[in-house]
Design a protein around this motif. Sequence first.
Motif, PDB file in Angstrom:
ATOM      1  N   LEU A  32     -22.700   7.729  -7.113  1.00 20.35           N
ATOM      2  CA  LEU A  32     -23.219   7.734  -8.485  1.00 20.35           C
ATOM      3  C   LEU A  32     -23.386   9.162  -9.000  1.00 20.35           C
ATOM      4  CD1 LEU A  32     -24.777   5.127 -10.029  1.00 20.35           C
ATOM      5  CD2 LEU A  32     -26.599   6.759  -9.882  1.00 20.35           C
ATOM      6  N   TYR A  36     -21.481  10.930 -12.078  1.00 23.61           N
ATOM      7  CA  TYR A  36     -22.250  11.489 -13.202  1.00 23.61           C
ATOM      8  C   TYR A  36     -21.836  12.924 -13.492  1.00 23.61           C
ATOM      9  CZ  TYR A  36     -26.373  12.952 -15.814  1.00 23.61           C
ATOM     10  OH  TYR A  36     -27.208  13.451 -16.766  1.00 23.61           O
ATOM     11  N   ASP A  39     -18.308  13.058 -14.914  1.00 22.86           N
ATOM     12  CA  ASP A  39     -18.325  12.605 -16.308  1.00 22.86           C
ATOM     13  C   ASP A  39     -18.769  13.726 -17.228  1.00 22.86           C
ATOM     14  OD1 ASP A  39     -17.315  10.153 -16.644  1.00 22.86           O
ATOM     15  OD2 ASP A  39     -19.182   9.054 -16.373  1.00 22.86           O
ATOM     16  N   LYS A  40     -19.798  14.440 -16.807  1.00 17.51           N
ATOM     17  CA  LYS A  40     -20.313  15.552 -17.632  1.00 17.51           C
ATOM     18  C   LYS A  40     -19.265  16.649 -17.738  1.00 17.51           C
ATOM     19  CE  LYS A  40     -24.997  15.565 -18.380  1.00 17.51           C
ATOM     20  NZ  LYS A  40     -26.208  16.349 -18.518  1.00 17.51           N
ATOM     21  N   LYS A  45     -16.990   9.942 -20.023  1.00 21.00           N
ATOM     22  CA  LYS A  45     -18.046   8.940 -19.963  1.00 21.00           C
ATOM     23  C   LYS A  45     -17.496   7.565 -20.314  1.00 21.00           C
ATOM     24  CE  LYS A  45     -22.899   9.432 -21.015  1.00 21.00           C
ATOM     25  NZ  LYS A  45     -23.879   9.984 -21.923  1.00 21.00           N
ATOM     26  N   PRO A  46     -17.752   6.490 -19.693  1.00 27.31           N
ATOM     27  CA  PRO A  46     -18.503   6.223 -18.460  1.00 27.31           C
ATOM     28  C   PRO A  46     -17.598   5.971 -17.253  1.00 27.31           C
ATOM     29  CG  PRO A  46     -18.201   4.199 -19.658  1.00 27.31           C
ATOM     30  CD  PRO A  46     -17.380   5.266 -20.359  1.00 27.31           C
ATOM     31  N   LEU A  49     -18.243   7.488 -13.665  1.00 24.73           N
ATOM     32  CA  LEU A  49     -19.475   6.931 -13.100  1.00 24.73           C
ATOM     33  C   LEU A  49     -19.197   5.579 -12.461  1.00 24.73           C
ATOM     34  CD1 LEU A  49     -22.606   7.633 -13.151  1.00 24.73           C
ATOM     35  CD2 LEU A  49     -22.741   5.872 -14.873  1.00 24.73           C
ATOM     36  N   THR A  53     -19.156   5.086  -8.397  1.00 28.77           N
ATOM     37  CA  THR A  53     -20.194   4.200  -7.848  1.00 28.77           C
ATOM     38  C   THR A  53     -19.545   3.131  -6.979  1.00 28.77           C
ATOM     39  OG1 THR A  53     -21.458   4.553  -9.855  1.00 28.77           O
ATOM     40  CG2 THR A  53     -22.183   2.780  -8.433  1.00 28.77           C
TER      41      THR A  53
END
Lengths: 73, 247
Positions: A32, A36, A39-40, A45-46, A49, A53
Motif C-alpha cells: 500500500l 501511494y 501514485d504521488k 492516482k489511484p 495504489l 496493494t
Amino acid sequence: MKDAPGEPLGYRSIWSLSSLALNLPVSIAVGLFFGYVLDKWLGTKPWMLIIWTLLGVASGLMTLIRGIRKYDP
Amino acid sequence: MEQLEHPLALVLFINRVFGRPVAALLKLIGIQVADPAHCIPDYVVMVFIVAVFMMLFFGLAARKLAVVPGKLQNLLEYIIEFFEGQLTDIIGPKGKKFLPVVGTVGLFIFFCNVLGLIPGLMSPTSKLNVTIGCALTVFLYYHYQGMKAQGVFKYLKQFTGPIPAMAPLMIPIELISHCSRPISLSIRLFSNIFAEDVLIVVIASIVPIFLPLPFMALSIFTAVLQAFVFVLLSCIYLASAVEHEEE
C-alpha cells in the motif's frame, strides 16, 4: 530449522511460525505504501495504489505459504 | 498514553549537561533544534547507556581470559556458544562468521529490554526508532552477505523467480516481501516491549507494592524471548540470503 518428519516441532520452528502472523498485514501495508508513493510520484492516482496493494496481498500469501510448506511438504 | 510518560531524572540531567553542545553541533550540519535544553530524547540516552555498559563489561571481561574459566568467563562462553549454536544449526558450519553482528545485535536488544526493569531508566526498545535501527542493520547486513556469497548479479537474479516470463510479477512481490521483513521485525519487538512496559506502569499505578513483581519477572522472560526471536529470524534471513535457491 530442520525437524525430522513426525517429530514434534522444536522451539525454533514454533517461533519462526509465530512470526508468520505479522507477515501478512505488514506485506499488505508495505504494498500500500509503495503504491501511494508511486501514485504521488507518477500522478497515476489511484491505479498504482490498487495494483501494489494487490501485489502486497500476493506477497503476504506467498510468504505465508512458503513458511508453512517448510513444515508440511 | 502521553500522561503515563514523564521525563526521567537522568535524561533531564544529561540534557542539562550535553543539550546545548549537541544543539550547537546539530546547527553546524544545518538542523535547527526547537528546544536546545531538551534536544536529546530519552531513548538515545538509554541506548548510549547500554552501548557503554556493553563495551566496558565485555571489554573488561575479555581482558582477563583464563585457561580454567571462572564464573563470569563461563557464563560469557556459554552465551557465545549459544549464539554460535544457533548460527551453525540454521546456516551451517559457515554461519560462524556472522557471529559478531548477530551476537552484538542479540545482546544489545537483550540489555535494552532489561534496562526498563531498573527504576529510573526505560527500555529503549519500547520506541520504534530503536527497533527499526536494529532491524535495518540486520536487513542491510543480510543483503550484503548474500551479495558477497553469491555475487551481486546472481543474488539479484533470485528476485526474478524460477520462470523468466513471470519476472515482472515476481520482482515487485519479492521486493515487498523483503521490505516487510525489517518492518515486521521491528514492530514485533517494539510492540512486545512497549506493551510490557505499559502493563507494569498500569499495575504499579493501581497497587504500587508487591503486585508489579510477578509482571516484572514475566518481563525478564519476555526480554530474553524477544531478543531470541530477533536473533532467530536474523539467522533465518541470513541463511536464505547466503544459501542458494531453496526451490
